[in-house]
Design a protein around this motif. Structure first.
Motif, PDB file in Angstrom:
ATOM      1  N   GLY A   7       0.784  -1.237   0.000  1.00  0.00           N
ATOM      2  CA  GLY A   7       0.000   0.000   0.000  1.00  0.00           C
ATOM      3  C   GLY A   7       0.810   1.279   0.000  1.00  0.00           C
ATOM      4  O   GLY A   7       0.245   2.365   0.117  1.00  0.00           O
ATOM      5  N   ARG A   8       2.133   1.157  -0.112  1.00  0.00           N
ATOM      6  CA  ARG A   8       2.981   2.361  -0.164  1.00  0.00           C
ATOM      7  C   ARG A   8       3.774   2.371  -1.467  1.00  0.00           C
ATOM      8  O   ARG A   8       4.150   1.313  -1.980  1.00  0.00           O
ATOM      9  CB  ARG A   8       4.023   2.354   0.969  1.00  0.00           C
ATOM     10  CG  ARG A   8       3.488   2.478   2.356  1.00  0.00           C
ATOM     11  CD  ARG A   8       4.694   2.523   3.302  1.00  0.00           C
ATOM     12  NE  ARG A   8       4.335   2.106   4.639  1.00  0.00           N
ATOM     13  CZ  ARG A   8       3.889   2.934   5.577  1.00  0.00           C
ATOM     14  NH1 ARG A   8       3.763   4.211   5.310  1.00  0.00           N
ATOM     15  NH2 ARG A   8       3.584   2.476   6.774  1.00  0.00           N
ATOM     16  N   VAL A   9       4.059   3.584  -1.932  1.00  0.00           N
ATOM     17  CA  VAL A   9       4.945   3.713  -3.095  1.00  0.00           C
ATOM     18  C   VAL A   9       6.373   3.466  -2.618  1.00  0.00           C
ATOM     19  O   VAL A   9       6.842   4.099  -1.673  1.00  0.00           O
ATOM     20  CB  VAL A   9       4.846   5.119  -3.718  1.00  0.00           C
ATOM     21  CG1 VAL A   9       5.841   5.257  -4.878  1.00  0.00           C
ATOM     22  CG2 VAL A   9       3.425   5.388  -4.212  1.00  0.00           C
ATOM     23  N   VAL A  10       7.064   2.507  -3.271  1.00  0.00           N
ATOM     24  CA  VAL A  10       8.468   2.282  -2.910  1.00  0.00           C
ATOM     25  C   VAL A  10       9.410   2.821  -3.982  1.00  0.00           C
ATOM     26  O   VAL A  10      10.581   3.069  -3.714  1.00  0.00           O
ATOM     27  CB  VAL A  10       8.770   0.792  -2.619  1.00  0.00           C
ATOM     28  CG1 VAL A  10       8.031   0.323  -1.377  1.00  0.00           C
ATOM     29  CG2 VAL A  10       8.464  -0.092  -3.814  1.00  0.00           C
ATOM     30  N   GLU A  11       8.895   2.961  -5.211  1.00  0.00           N
ATOM     31  CA  GLU A  11       9.726   3.565  -6.258  1.00  0.00           C
ATOM     32  C   GLU A  11       8.812   4.110  -7.345  1.00  0.00           C
ATOM     33  O   GLU A  11       7.756   3.549  -7.641  1.00  0.00           O
ATOM     34  CB  GLU A  11      10.696   2.527  -6.864  1.00  0.00           C
ATOM     35  CG  GLU A  11      11.603   3.148  -7.919  1.00  0.00           C
ATOM     36  CD  GLU A  11      12.857   2.335  -8.238  1.00  0.00           C
ATOM     37  OE1 GLU A  11      12.977   1.198  -7.790  1.00  0.00           O
ATOM     38  OE2 GLU A  11      13.724   2.888  -8.948  1.00  0.00           O
ATOM     39  N   SER A  12       9.209   5.214  -7.948  1.00  0.00           N
ATOM     40  CA  SER A  12       8.484   5.731  -9.109  1.00  0.00           C
ATOM     41  C   SER A  12       9.476   6.479  -9.989  1.00  0.00           C
ATOM     42  O   SER A  12      10.535   6.921  -9.532  1.00  0.00           O
ATOM     43  CB  SER A  12       7.345   6.657  -8.678  1.00  0.00           C
ATOM     44  OG  SER A  12       7.858   7.864  -8.185  1.00  0.00           O
ATOM     45  N   GLY A  13       9.117   6.598 -11.261  1.00  0.00           N
ATOM     46  CA  GLY A  13       9.992   7.322 -12.178  1.00  0.00           C
ATOM     47  C   GLY A  13       9.676   6.985 -13.616  1.00  0.00           C
ATOM     48  O   GLY A  13       8.767   6.192 -13.901  1.00  0.00           O
ATOM     49  N   PRO A  14      10.427   7.601 -14.553  1.00  0.00           N
ATOM     50  CA  PRO A  14      10.227   7.296 -15.970  1.00  0.00           C
ATOM     51  C   PRO A  14      10.448   5.805 -16.222  1.00  0.00           C
ATOM     52  O   PRO A  14      11.397   5.208 -15.698  1.00  0.00           O
ATOM     53  CB  PRO A  14      11.307   8.133 -16.664  1.00  0.00           C
ATOM     54  CG  PRO A  14      11.674   9.199 -15.678  1.00  0.00           C
ATOM     55  CD  PRO A  14      11.482   8.609 -14.325  1.00  0.00           C
ATOM     56  N   ALA A  15       9.573   5.224 -17.056  1.00  0.00           N
ATOM     57  CA  ALA A  15       9.626   3.778 -17.281  1.00  0.00           C
ATOM     58  C   ALA A  15      10.995   3.341 -17.803  1.00  0.00           C
ATOM     59  O   ALA A  15      11.562   2.349 -17.338  1.00  0.00           O
ATOM     60  CB  ALA A  15       8.528   3.376 -18.253  1.00  0.00           C
ATOM     61  N   SER A  16      11.530   4.097 -18.755  1.00  0.00           N
ATOM     62  CA  SER A  16      12.799   3.675 -19.359  1.00  0.00           C
ATOM     63  C   SER A  16      13.897   3.598 -18.299  1.00  0.00           C
ATOM     64  O   SER A  16      14.722   2.682 -18.293  1.00  0.00           O
ATOM     65  CB  SER A  16      13.200   4.647 -20.470  1.00  0.00           C
ATOM     66  OG  SER A  16      13.244   5.971 -19.942  1.00  0.00           O
TER      67      SER A  16
END
Ligand code: SF4
Length: 337
Positions: A231-240
């Motif tokens: 239920g928490r964001v652990v990583e995010s960013g541009p797909a590439s």
């Protein structure tokens, strides 16, 4: 990152559920989504990825008001929803459509497909419901005219999914939330559905939130990826960038779980490193430490916060994987569910 204002933005969205079903009369609610922030811009395809129970479906539903958030904020084209009442979500629902994981469950079994895809136009009093226009709409998603007179039970899984997309497009939405859009489909049909999303984005600048456990889907269409764990964001960013060099060990594990078509490159490591903990008994410190091969003493007592990283990325880890070693680290992967 683009300066275009977000079509829809959630800030620190949380969803709690009552825990009355648990033994020992637990009264404190359980959090199935915790402080999830995400902005989606017009024409952008964001994939939310995680294992079963990670909260990704709950987030999609909370964004559309189908699950009531317990806290946080949602803005639509810059205007904040006054509250989380059904009335305030009406504005969101006018702009958005939800593609259910099982499209047949969202169909009226007694309604023919033609009537079903015309219904949003009738309700919105917008767009033509003449037969030739409905045929054109069906053809846009690869269904021929003869499908319009059929009932849902006469459709295959792929046809049902296309009919659901046609209904979603009946009044072109600005946002489509697609929950596991390729689940249960043959590989050839999966590609057709995802290519259709890409066409919609090109033609109408439709934004997508694609909820999936399948990284191959994200690899095919995502501009941006958000990884959820418990239920928490652990990583995010541009797909590439995430595919090139994941920084969170859980993302690395998910990537290593992708099927490898070349038998010579098949992995021999064990498929799972432990079970996903229950949200009723969240581990102390970093909630991934019970499965993380890089866990250190600090991880067991101190929860990492989601911190900005170069390249419009965010990661919640005390010891993010450096780019060079991320590509080299192997041996941890989880089973996709
Ligand atoms: Fe692993 Fe520690 Fe990072 Fe958590 S904080 S993912 S346990 S290295």
């Amino acid at each position: 990152m683009s300066a275009t204002p977000a079509l829809i933005e959630a800030t620190k969205l949380s969803v709690d559920v009552p825990a009355k079903w648990l033994p020992f009369a637990r009264v404190k609610p359980l959090s199935i989504l915790l402080d999830v922030s995400l902005a989606i811009r017009s024409g952008e395809i964001v994939c939310m990825v995680g294992e079963s129970g990670s909260g990704k479906t709950t987030f999609g539903r909370a964004l559309l008001g189908l699950v009531k958030p317990s806290s946080g904020r949602i803005t639509l084209e810059g205007a904040a929803l006054a509250d989380f009442s059904a009335k305030s979500f009406r504005a969101v629902r006018r702009q958005a459509a939800l593609l259910f994981q099982d499209p047949l469950s969202s169909f009226n079994p007694r309604q023919r497909i033609g009537a079903m895809i015309a219904e949003p136009r009738r309700i919105a009093r917008s767009g033509s419901t003449r037969m030739e226009d409905l045929v054109a709409l069906a053809q846009q998603v690869g269904l021929s005219e003869r499908f319009l007179s059929r009932f849902p039970h006469a459709l295959s899984g792929g046809q049902a999914r296309r009919a659901a997309v046609a209904r979603a497009l009946s009044v072109i939405p600005k946002l489509i939330v697609a929950d596991e859009p390729t689940a249960g489909l043959d590989v050839s049909v999966q590609g057709g559905v995802l290519n259709l999303f890409l066409e919609l984005r090109e033609q109408h600048r439709t934004a997508f939130l694609v909820i999936t456990h399948n990284l191959s889907v994200a690899r095919h269409i995502a501009d941006r990826i958000v990884i959820l764990y418990l239920g928490r964001v652990v990583e995010s960013g541009p797909a590439s960038e995430i595919f090139r060099a994941p920084k969170h060990p859980y993302t690395r594990a998910l990537l290593d779980s992708e099927p490898v078509p070349d038998p010579a490159k098949r992995r021999t490591e064990p498929p799972v490193l432990g079970e996903v903990p229950s949200i009723a008994a969240r581990p102390e410190g970093c909630e991934f430490h019970t499965r993380c091969p890089f866990a250190q003493a600090r991880c067991r007592v101190e929860a990492p916060t989601l911190a900005d990283e170069p390249g419009h990325r965010q990661v919640a880890c005390h010891f993010p994987l450096p780019a060079a070693s991320a590509a080299a680290v192997r041996g941890l992967h989880v089973v996709s569910r």
